[in-house]
Write a protein that holds these residues in place. Structure first.
Motif, PDB file in Angstrom:
ATOM      1  N   THR A 464      50.343   5.185 111.242  1.00  0.00           N
ATOM      2  CA  THR A 464      50.182   6.541 111.766  1.00  0.00           C
ATOM      3  C   THR A 464      50.657   7.542 110.732  1.00  0.00           C
ATOM      4  N   GLU A 465      49.761   8.410 110.307  1.00  0.00           N
ATOM      5  CA  GLU A 465      50.112   9.419 109.299  1.00  0.00           C
ATOM      6  C   GLU A 465      50.628  10.669 110.004  1.00  0.00           C
ATOM      7  N   SER A 466      51.753  11.177 109.551  1.00  0.00           N
ATOM      8  CA  SER A 466      52.379  12.333 110.171  1.00  0.00           C
ATOM      9  C   SER A 466      52.989  13.211 109.094  1.00  0.00           C
ATOM     10  N   HIS A 467      53.453  14.352 109.533  1.00  0.00           N
ATOM     11  CA  HIS A 467      54.194  15.262 108.660  1.00  0.00           C
ATOM     12  C   HIS A 467      55.654  15.278 109.102  1.00  0.00           C
ATOM     13  N   LEU A 468      56.546  14.947 108.173  1.00  0.00           N
ATOM     14  CA  LEU A 468      57.979  14.949 108.446  1.00  0.00           C
ATOM     15  C   LEU A 468      58.550  16.291 107.995  1.00  0.00           C
ATOM     16  N   MET A 469      58.974  17.101 108.975  1.00  0.00           N
ATOM     17  CA  MET A 469      59.544  18.409 108.669  1.00  0.00           C
ATOM     18  C   MET A 469      61.063  18.313 108.706  1.00  0.00           C
ATOM     19  N   VAL A 470      61.688  18.662 107.608  1.00  0.00           N
ATOM     20  CA  VAL A 470      63.144  18.674 107.504  1.00  0.00           C
ATOM     21  C   VAL A 470      63.594  20.136 107.523  1.00  0.00           C
ATOM     22  N   LEU A 477      58.804  15.036 113.522  1.00  0.00           N
ATOM     23  CA  LEU A 477      57.628  14.287 113.125  1.00  0.00           C
ATOM     24  C   LEU A 477      56.434  14.927 113.833  1.00  0.00           C
ATOM     25  N   ILE A 478      55.504  15.518 113.063  1.00  0.00           N
ATOM     26  CA  ILE A 478      54.441  16.356 113.596  1.00  0.00           C
ATOM     27  C   ILE A 478      53.098  15.691 113.348  1.00  0.00           C
ATOM     28  N   ASP A 479      52.229  15.716 114.362  1.00  0.00           N
ATOM     29  CA  ASP A 479      50.863  15.229 114.216  1.00  0.00           C
ATOM     30  C   ASP A 479      50.100  16.196 113.311  1.00  0.00           C
ATOM     31  N   PRO A 480      49.499  15.731 112.193  1.00  0.00           N
ATOM     32  CA  PRO A 480      48.856  16.655 111.253  1.00  0.00           C
ATOM     33  C   PRO A 480      47.600  17.319 111.803  1.00  0.00           C
ATOM     34  N   GLN A 481      46.967  16.731 112.807  1.00  0.00           N
ATOM     35  CA  GLN A 481      45.730  17.299 113.329  1.00  0.00           C
ATOM     36  C   GLN A 481      45.988  18.299 114.446  1.00  0.00           C
ATOM     37  N   THR A 482      46.853  17.912 115.399  1.00  0.00           N
ATOM     38  CA  THR A 482      47.101  18.779 116.555  1.00  0.00           C
ATOM     39  C   THR A 482      48.340  19.639 116.400  1.00  0.00           C
TER      40      THR A 482
END
Length: 604
Positions: A464-470, A477-482
């Motif tokens: 699962t590809e996600s964006h990790l925001m620090v 952990l954010i879904d890149p599409q939604t």
């Protein structure tokens, strides 16, 4: 064939000229009286020798050998078409409503067509191999006959031929005999090989009956696959094409083409098994951007697993290393050995490239056993699922998702987070599991080992590809599409974070939560380890920036309660010229974290 036609025309022209020369000489000899018989005989013999030694071998080669090759080629083409038709029927064999009778008939038809194609191909290839020798003889014999005829003609007319020419002709004759001997030995070896191959059982030709184990260390693969193509808005069609890998690219070569073309760049792509319509052994390849994807079908489980493993090895860019085969074998052995408990982490450090490297001030405990860190048999979660109800709640009310791994819900929203520091990284979630301790980095290494081992053993390739925001207060952990937050943690809950000792793209952290199942008012502390993989190039820089952000975030958490300390911290922070953004380059390590700490994190 074109060359022999032109050569034969040239020979016939020479023969016609010599025949005309004989007729002209005969007409001349009538005027020479006593020389009539002698001259006429010389040119007549020369024309006869040209016809026998130059023209006849070439005609025999064209009518016998080339005609045989053309016939065998047509037979091989018919057998190939029948095999293609049988494979198309077998590929359409349903998986859900499977009839044993229909399946047995299709399997028998495929085996019969393969045997027939194999026999036709063996005869065709044997004839092609023999042609490589026969054409050399066919080219030499006419030239040799022509030369011998001319020499015989001149010997009778005058003594112009030297012994050197005789030795040359003798060497050419011996060369022809040597080529003929090589042809005989090669033909005998091919006959023995053909007899051995054709004596095998039909199970050799049956699909999905390969007894050879799966090779998971391949970095190159080639073979036929079915590819799904769209023929309309909702209709699809399957085509059977020949695929092969070349470097980091997936290539495809249609039937009849002389070369293949690139289909997809495999670097950093994702490969996973998928359920597609009513077909078996399907897998999907997706580009790193997610805009390009394709679905392929293998003909057997062995091919299916080997293709997935090979494409994943190429996606990791193993082929760019100095010894890619050794790297692939080592990674596969590491995955297999990962299920074997390690007696101490001191041995693990001894095998790493830099065993003396330290990630923090926590001293390594060589007496800790894996059972002391993680309970044997602890389940592993390979994906973070977001239910539809939570998705609607987050979009409607902006509420934060409750962490199922022990995070406590509070009234704070993502909009109220402290925005003194924000940095986003592209990562892939590999897995998470409950652990016993959160005070040592060894528990992160053990969690990485068990997660990777479980994925390798159970062939779990989906990530699962996600964006990790620090941020300065939490990890999200954010879904890149939604752009929906899958899961979030307060930085006070993160007890440890570390990178893998050999693979710099792997990182993980431990989160502390509370377990109220025992009825205690405060709740027993519980720990969960999360493992991620970086999704971009420059692994060392990415992991270093991860740690730099976490260190800066922890500093903000401590200083935000004290305005004077916060002002002093902001004064020492390297900012851009407009003062809006924080610089996270490696040069800022001495200012933000001290020289020694930056050195250790960059090394990680």
């Amino acid at each position: 064939t074109d060359y022999t036609n032109q050569l034969l025309q040239s020979m016939q022209r020479v023969y016609g000229a010599q025949s005309e020369m004989g007729l002209a000489t005969e007409q001349l000899s009538r005027q020479l009286l006593e020389y009539e018989k002698q001259l006429n005989t010389l040119h007549s013999e020369l024309a006869t020798e040209m016809a026998d030694r130059m023209i006849f071998p070439m005609i025999q080669f064209r009518e016998k050998d080339l005609t045989e090759i053309s016939t065998l080629r047509e037979i091989f083409g018919i057998a190939s078409d029948e095999h293609e038709a049988a494979m198309v029927k077998y590929s359409r064999l349903p998986k859900k409503k499977e009839s044993e009778k229909v399946k047995a008939e299709l399997v028998g038809e495929v085996a019969y067509s393969r045997r027939k194609q194999h026999q036709a191909s063996m005869q065709y290839y044997c004839a092609l191999n023999a042609l490589q020798y026969r054409k050399r003889v066919a080219m030499l014999e006419p030239m040799l006959g022509y030369t011998q005829a001319q020499i015989h003609f001149y010997k009778k007319g005058m003594d112009l031929v030297s012994k050197k020419m005789d030795s040359f002709l003798a060497s050419v004759s011996s060369m022809t005999q040597s080529i003929q001997a090589q042809l005989d030995s090669e033909a005998e070896a091919m006959r023995l090989t053909q007899r051995e191959l054709l004596s095998m059982e039909d199970t050799v030709y049956m699909p999905d009956r390969d007894p050879v184990p799966v090779n998971r260390t391949l970095i190159q693969k080639a073979g036929y696959l079915n590819i799904r193509n769209k023929t309309g808005l909702v209709t699809t069609a399957w085509d059977r094409l020949y695929f092969f890998t070349q470097g980091g690219n997936l290539m495809c070569q249609p039937r009849g083409a002389v070369a293949g073309g690139m289909v997809l760049d495999l670097d950093n792509s994702s490969v996973m098994a998928v359920e597609c319509e009513d077909r078996r052994y399907c897998f999907q390849i997706t580009s790193p951007s997610g805009k390009t994807s394709m679905i392929l079908q293998a003909e057997s489980r062995k091919e299916y697993e080997e293709w997935i493993c090979t494409l994943n090895n190429i996606s990791r860019q193993i082929y760019l290393t100095d010894n890619p085969e050794a790297v692939a074998i080592r990674l596969n052995q590491s995955a297999i050995q990962a299920v074997t408990p390690i007696t101490s982490f001191e041995k693990r450090g001894a095998g790493s490239p830099n065993p003396n490297r330290k990630y923090n001030n926590t001293p390594p405990n060589s007496s800790v056993l894996p059972e002391d860190l993680i309970v044997p048999g602890t389940p592993i979660q390979f994906d973070i699922m977001l239910p539809a109800s939570e998705f609607q709640d987050q979009n409607r009310a902006g509420g934060r998702r409750t962490n199922p791994f022990g995070e406590t819900d509070d009234d704070s929203s993502p909009e109220s987070d402290d925005t003194l520091l924000q940095q986003v990284f592209a990562v892939r979630f590999l897995g998470s599991m409950a652990v016993r301790s959160g005070q040592t980095q060894e528990v992160i290494y053990e969690a990485m080992r068990q997660v990777l081992a479980a994925r390798a053993i159970h062939n779990i390739f989906r990530t699962t590809e996600s964006h990790l925001m620090v941020t300065s207060s939490c990890l999200r952990l954010i879904d890149p599409q939604t752009q929906v937050t899958r899961i979030s943690f307060q930085l006070q809950e993160v007890t440890q974070f570390a990178a893998h000792q050999e693979n710099g793209r792997l990182m993980g952290f431990v989160v502390e939560g509370r377990d109220w199942s025992e009825g205690d008012e405060e709740g027993e502390p519980s720990f969960s380890a999360f493992v991620f993989e970086s999704n971009t190039e420059g692994e060392k820089v990415v992991v270093t920036r991860h740690f730099s952000c976490m260190n800066l975030s922890l500093s903000f958490c401590v200083c935000v309660k004290d305005p004077e300390a916060l002002a002093q911290l902001m004064k020492n922070m390297p900012l851009t010229n407009d003062g809006k953004f924080l610089l996270l380059d490696s040069e800022t390590g001495d200012t933000a974290n001290g020289g020694v700490a930056d050195e250790e994190e960059s090394e990680a």
